[in-house]
Design an enzyme around this catalytic site. Sequence first.
Site, PDB file in Angstrom:
ATOM      1  N   CYS A   1       8.198 130.245  24.789  1.00 43.90           N
ATOM      2  CA  CYS A   1       7.426 129.241  24.055  1.00 43.90           C
ATOM      3  C   CYS A   1       7.807 129.276  22.577  1.00 43.90           C
ATOM      4  O   CYS A   1       7.816 130.338  21.952  1.00 43.90           O
ATOM      5  CB  CYS A   1       5.940 129.538  24.235  1.00 43.90           C
ATOM      6  SG  CYS A   1       4.855 128.752  23.043  1.00 43.90           S
ATOM      7  N   GLU A   2       8.129 128.118  22.019  1.00 38.46           N
ATOM      8  CA  GLU A   2       8.550 128.078  20.624  1.00 38.46           C
ATOM      9  C   GLU A   2       7.395 128.300  19.649  1.00 38.46           C
ATOM     10  O   GLU A   2       7.633 128.586  18.476  1.00 38.46           O
ATOM     11  CB  GLU A   2       9.222 126.739  20.314  1.00 38.46           C
ATOM     12  CG  GLU A   2       8.310 125.534  20.385  1.00 38.46           C
ATOM     13  CD  GLU A   2       9.028 124.234  20.059  1.00 38.46           C
ATOM     14  OE1 GLU A   2       8.341 123.239  19.806  1.00 38.46           O
ATOM     15  OE2 GLU A   2      10.272 124.215  20.054  1.00 38.46           O
ATOM     16  N   HIS A   3       6.172 128.180  20.119  1.00 40.96           N
ATOM     17  CA  HIS A   3       5.024 128.333  19.224  1.00 40.96           C
ATOM     18  C   HIS A   3       4.623 129.792  19.026  1.00 40.96           C
ATOM     19  O   HIS A   3       4.188 130.174  17.936  1.00 40.96           O
ATOM     20  CB  HIS A   3       3.825 127.544  19.766  1.00 40.96           C
ATOM     21  CG  HIS A   3       4.126 126.096  19.973  1.00 40.96           C
ATOM     22  ND1 HIS A   3       3.894 125.444  21.164  1.00 40.96           N
ATOM     23  CD2 HIS A   3       4.671 125.179  19.135  1.00 40.96           C
ATOM     24  CE1 HIS A   3       4.270 124.183  21.051  1.00 40.96           C
ATOM     25  NE2 HIS A   3       4.744 123.997  19.840  1.00 40.96           N
ATOM     26  N   HIS A   4       4.755 130.604  20.079  1.00 41.53           N
ATOM     27  CA  HIS A   4       4.325 132.002  19.996  1.00 41.53           C
ATOM     28  C   HIS A   4       5.419 132.995  20.382  1.00 41.53           C
ATOM     29  O   HIS A   4       5.206 134.200  20.314  1.00 41.53           O
ATOM     30  CB  HIS A   4       3.105 132.236  20.907  1.00 41.53           C
ATOM     31  CG  HIS A   4       1.956 131.327  20.619  1.00 41.53           C
ATOM     32  ND1 HIS A   4       1.743 130.149  21.313  1.00 41.53           N
ATOM     33  CD2 HIS A   4       0.965 131.403  19.695  1.00 41.53           C
ATOM     34  CE1 HIS A   4       0.668 129.544  20.841  1.00 41.53           C
ATOM     35  NE2 HIS A   4       0.171 130.276  19.863  1.00 41.53           N
TER      36      HIS A   4
ATOM     37  N   GLN B   1       7.864 122.873  27.042  1.00 42.28           N
ATOM     38  CA  GLN B   1       8.181 122.539  28.432  1.00 42.28           C
ATOM     39  C   GLN B   1       8.560 121.074  28.586  1.00 42.28           C
ATOM     40  O   GLN B   1       9.440 120.731  29.380  1.00 42.28           O
ATOM     41  CB  GLN B   1       7.004 122.890  29.343  1.00 42.28           C
ATOM     42  CG  GLN B   1       7.311 122.688  30.822  1.00 42.28           C
ATOM     43  CD  GLN B   1       6.193 123.172  31.723  1.00 42.28           C
ATOM     44  OE1 GLN B   1       5.529 124.161  31.426  1.00 42.28           O
ATOM     45  NE2 GLN B   1       5.965 122.476  32.822  1.00 42.28           N
TER      46      GLN B   1
ATOM     47  N   HIS C   1       2.400 129.601  31.174  1.00 39.58           N
ATOM     48  CA  HIS C   1       2.702 129.971  29.792  1.00 39.58           C
ATOM     49  C   HIS C   1       1.862 131.192  29.417  1.00 39.58           C
ATOM     50  O   HIS C   1       0.632 131.132  29.432  1.00 39.58           O
ATOM     51  CB  HIS C   1       2.373 128.812  28.847  1.00 39.58           C
ATOM     52  CG  HIS C   1       3.251 127.613  29.039  1.00 39.58           C
ATOM     53  ND1 HIS C   1       4.050 127.110  28.033  1.00 39.58           N
ATOM     54  CD2 HIS C   1       3.468 126.818  30.121  1.00 39.58           C
ATOM     55  CE1 HIS C   1       4.708 126.057  28.481  1.00 39.58           C
ATOM     56  NE2 HIS C   1       4.370 125.861  29.749  1.00 39.58           N
TER      57      HIS C   1
ATOM     58  N   CYS D   1       1.332 132.375  26.620  1.00 39.06           N
ATOM     59  CA  CYS D   1       0.510 132.142  25.433  1.00 39.06           C
ATOM     60  C   CYS D   1      -0.859 131.594  25.825  1.00 39.06           C
ATOM     61  O   CYS D   1      -1.823 131.708  25.059  1.00 39.06           O
ATOM     62  CB  CYS D   1       1.209 131.190  24.466  1.00 39.06           C
ATOM     63  SG  CYS D   1       1.570 129.559  25.149  1.00 39.06           S
TER      64      CYS D   1
END
Length: 218
Positions: A104-107, A145, A173, A175
Amino acid sequence: MTLAHSKPNQVNRIDHKLPSLTTTKHPAVSEEEMRQAVRTLLLGLGEDPDREGLKDTPKRVVKALKFLTSGYNQSLEELLNGAVFHEDTNEMVLVRDIDLFSSCEHHILPILGRVHVAYIPDGKVIGLSKIARICEMYGRRLQAQERLTAQIADALQELLKPKGVAVLVEASHLCVVMRGVQKPGAWTSTSALRGEFANDAKTRQEFMSLVQHNPRLR
């Protein structure tokens, strides 16, 4: 579980002119700088990066992250290695249950799941293992995704110019599982439909019926 359909003109394309065939360029950062950044994170967490269990952690983390994002250093041209063949067939080709491991690019936490890919040839077919490798290449990047799903579909569309492409990604995910709402049973489904799969309800339903199952980790 949500099901999102991405139409071609709605795709969030990171690479503009030919999104499937180019890779992202990174600024030059030395491995030592990356290790120092991990060491700083450990200090920020209140840990002692010099204790026995963490002494080599910066090196291990950098090595792991480079592997998990190695898709940035791959290109479709090299990956395919000429494995596109002329074939007079127009029946659906489906490869399902391709294991997916992404981040995941956010976390920067894992995305775990599977990918189902189908296409309807128009004079050209691709080696079956290459479909899995395309999924792997885009999976080994920091991802959303929705974007990952569209990139796989667009890659096949550009490479084969088929009558249609369908991609369904089902993933958990971490996250969502390990932090925040902490819902381990939540799965996300995203689809990208091109050509006949987008325009013909019967063709779309055939694909969906072939891949329907209860998602679970093996």
